[in-house]
Design a protein around this motif. Structure first.
Motif, PDB file in Angstrom:
ATOM      1  N   LYS A   5       8.382  -3.001  -1.392  1.00 10.14           N
ATOM      2  CA  LYS A   5       9.091  -3.972  -2.210  1.00 10.14           C
ATOM      3  C   LYS A   5      10.080  -4.767  -1.353  1.00 10.14           C
ATOM      4  N   ASN A   6      10.330  -5.995  -1.781  1.00  4.78           N
ATOM      5  CA  ASN A   6      11.341  -6.816  -1.123  1.00  4.78           C
ATOM      6  C   ASN A   6      12.713  -6.181  -1.342  1.00  4.78           C
ATOM      7  N   PRO A   7      13.437  -5.779  -0.275  1.00  3.39           N
ATOM      8  CA  PRO A   7      14.745  -5.126  -0.459  1.00  3.39           C
ATOM      9  C   PRO A   7      15.759  -5.998  -1.185  1.00  3.39           C
ATOM     10  N   THR A  50       9.484   6.071  -2.532  1.00  6.17           N
ATOM     11  CA  THR A  50      10.941   5.941  -2.506  1.00  6.17           C
ATOM     12  C   THR A  50      11.299   4.741  -3.379  1.00  6.17           C
ATOM     13  N   ASP A  51      12.566   4.308  -3.321  1.00  2.00           N
ATOM     14  CA  ASP A  51      12.947   3.168  -4.154  1.00  2.00           C
ATOM     15  C   ASP A  51      12.313   1.858  -3.685  1.00  2.00           C
ATOM     16  N   LEU A  52      11.863   1.787  -2.418  1.00  2.00           N
ATOM     17  CA  LEU A  52      11.274   0.553  -1.913  1.00  2.00           C
ATOM     18  C   LEU A  52       9.826   0.701  -1.447  1.00  2.00           C
ATOM     19  N   VAL A  53       9.383   1.918  -1.166  1.00  2.00           N
ATOM     20  CA  VAL A  53       8.064   2.116  -0.569  1.00  2.00           C
ATOM     21  C   VAL A  53       7.234   3.081  -1.400  1.00  2.00           C
ATOM     22  N   LYS A  54       5.978   2.720  -1.638  1.00  2.00           N
ATOM     23  CA  LYS A  54       5.040   3.607  -2.311  1.00  2.00           C
ATOM     24  C   LYS A  54       3.775   3.706  -1.469  1.00  2.00           C
ATOM     25  N   VAL A  55       3.274   4.927  -1.269  1.00  2.00           N
ATOM     26  CA  VAL A  55       2.062   5.159  -0.495  1.00  2.00           C
ATOM     27  C   VAL A  55       1.101   6.005  -1.312  1.00  2.00           C
ATOM     28  N   ASP A 101       8.212 -13.322  -1.440  1.00  2.00           N
ATOM     29  CA  ASP A 101       7.323 -12.463  -2.211  1.00  2.00           C
ATOM     30  C   ASP A 101       8.083 -11.242  -2.717  1.00  2.00           C
ATOM     31  N   GLU A 102       7.595 -10.654  -3.792  1.00  2.00           N
ATOM     32  CA  GLU A 102       8.238  -9.470  -4.354  1.00  2.00           C
ATOM     33  C   GLU A 102       7.846  -8.202  -3.615  1.00  2.00           C
ATOM     34  N   SER A 103       6.691  -8.218  -2.913  1.00  2.00           N
ATOM     35  CA  SER A 103       6.253  -7.018  -2.200  1.00  2.00           C
ATOM     36  C   SER A 103       5.213  -7.385  -1.151  1.00  2.00           C
ATOM     37  N   ILE A 104       4.971  -6.453  -0.242  1.00  2.00           N
ATOM     38  CA  ILE A 104       3.907  -6.557   0.762  1.00  2.00           C
ATOM     39  C   ILE A 104       3.004  -5.342   0.596  1.00  2.00           C
ATOM     40  N   SER A 105       1.699  -5.548   0.610  1.00  2.00           N
ATOM     41  CA  SER A 105       0.754  -4.438   0.502  1.00  2.00           C
ATOM     42  C   SER A 105      -0.204  -4.465   1.686  1.00  2.00           C
ATOM     43  N   PHE A 106      -0.530  -3.289   2.193  1.00  2.00           N
ATOM     44  CA  PHE A 106      -1.505  -3.198   3.273  1.00  2.00           C
ATOM     45  C   PHE A 106      -2.057  -1.780   3.321  1.00  2.00           C
ATOM     46  N   VAL A 107      -3.175  -1.625   4.051  1.00  2.00           N
ATOM     47  CA  VAL A 107      -3.819  -0.318   4.198  1.00  2.00           C
ATOM     48  C   VAL A 107      -3.625   0.168   5.628  1.00  2.00           C
ATOM     49  N   TYR A 108      -3.111   1.378   5.785  1.00  2.00           N
ATOM     50  CA  TYR A 108      -2.974   2.036   7.077  1.00  2.00           C
ATOM     51  C   TYR A 108      -4.225   2.902   7.260  1.00  2.00           C
ATOM     52  N   PRO A 109      -5.189   2.458   8.110  1.00  2.00           N
ATOM     53  CA  PRO A 109      -6.498   3.137   8.148  1.00  2.00           C
ATOM     54  C   PRO A 109      -6.625   4.240   9.192  1.00  2.00           C
ATOM     55  N   LEU A 110      -5.633   4.399  10.081  1.00  2.00           N
ATOM     56  CA  LEU A 110      -5.766   5.350  11.191  1.00  2.00           C
ATOM     57  C   LEU A 110      -5.459   6.765  10.714  1.00  2.00           C
TER      58      LEU A 110
END
Length: 320
Positions: A82-84, A65-70, A143-152
């Protein structure tokens, strides 16, 4: 005579088999079909063993989307949020930070789409100020963005996520959540450490509540907490809401919280106290209900400040 004897033993064998089947449905032993229908097992289903797709097959492994990439990878879903505040035309309240950043899995269970496992993210990277050890606030560059891994995740399964990004709110200010702040993304997993199976979830079947002498008692039945080798510090999280379950403005709202972040509790009693400026719950409504959740940590996901299982909801409880 021989034919009669054979017939007798055949009928006896059938009778024994039927009795055996009947007993298995009510014995409560692990692994039988009757127990599976009565128990909500919140453990990671494959024991945290990583599985992934060696070769890509037909499927969508990316959503944006405009703010989230998976993006689906062998170890789970890779999120970048991304930071809104950097998005043109966004809510001005995002300039100071976020009130809530949560990634929910959406699943269709019993013909209804519900929110199940939640990853609540550490929102401090988007804050425009920080508090030092003396309690003094200082400006900082978000920060300009937050990144993390959803492992479940399980390889080959399709996942739908709801990412809730709320702007910062002032003291005493409520957010109109119907306005949005939601992002929906659907894609197929390439791998992960396993998932939680909510397929036999039914509201009102697992969590219960009662009231006596200004004390709420909340308990669960036939629920196995998510304790296994891949999650740590499993705790108990109970919200009390006053009013009905229709969530009409002014008629239903949050009242208080009981939290034990480091221990599993299946039966909890606590005072409905006048904490944090709350009036007596009777001043708001003559009914309440409880939402019961287990929290846990996944050590490999430090960006997630808290994981929560699906919310189990009690029936309405009368204060009279």
């Amino acid at each position: 005579m021989k034919k009669a004897v054979k017939t007798f033993f055949a009928l006896a064998a059938i009778s024994l088999a039927l009795c055996s089947c009947s007993d298995s449905g009510s014995s409560g032993s692990d692994g039988d079909s009757g127990t599976e229908n009565r128990v909500l097992d919140l453990r990671i289903q494959n024991g945290g063993v990583a599985r992934w797709i060696e070769k890509e097959v037909s499927g969508t492994y990316e959503a944006e989307t405009d703010l989230v990439k998976v993006t689906a990878e062998s170890d789970g879903m890779h999120f970048t949020i991304k930071n809104p505040a950097t998005l043109a035309g966004s809510d001005e309240k995002y300039q100071s930070g976020c009130n809530w950043i949560g990634v929910y899995r959406l699943e269709t269970i019993g013909g209804k789409e519900i929110q199940t496992t939640l990853a609540r993210l550490d929102k401090s990277p988007f804050d425009s100020a920080y508090k030092d050890e003396n309690g003094q606030w200082w400006p900082k560059t978000p920060d300009e963005s937050i990144s993390f891994v959803y492992p479940l995740c399980e390889a080959g399964e399709q996942y739908k996520f709801k990412v809730q990004i709320e702007p910062l709110k002032g003291a005493g200010e409520s957010l109109v959540r119907e306005n949005g702040y939601f992002h929906y993304l659907t894609l197929t997993a390439k791998g992960g450490i396993g998932d939680i199976d909510y397929s036999n979830l039914k509201n009102g079947e697992w969590a219960f509540a009662s009231y006596s002498d200004n004390k709420a008692t909340v308990w669960i039945e036939n629920v196995i907490p998510p304790q296994d080798s891949v999650v740590k510090n499993v705790g108990t999280y109970i919200d009390i809401f006053y009013g009905n379950k229709e969530w009409k403005s002014g008629e239903t709202d949050w009242y208080c919280l009981y939290e034990n972040p480091s221990a599993v509790e299946k039966n909890v009693s606590f005072e409905l106290k006048n904490d944090s400026g709350l009036q007596s719950i009777q001043n708001y409504s003559n009914t309440f209900f409880a939402q019961y959740t287990f929290t846990f940590e996944v050590p490999d996901c430090p960006q997630v400040s808290q994981w929560r299982t699906v919310t189990l909801e009690s029936d309405l409880v009368s204060l009279n």
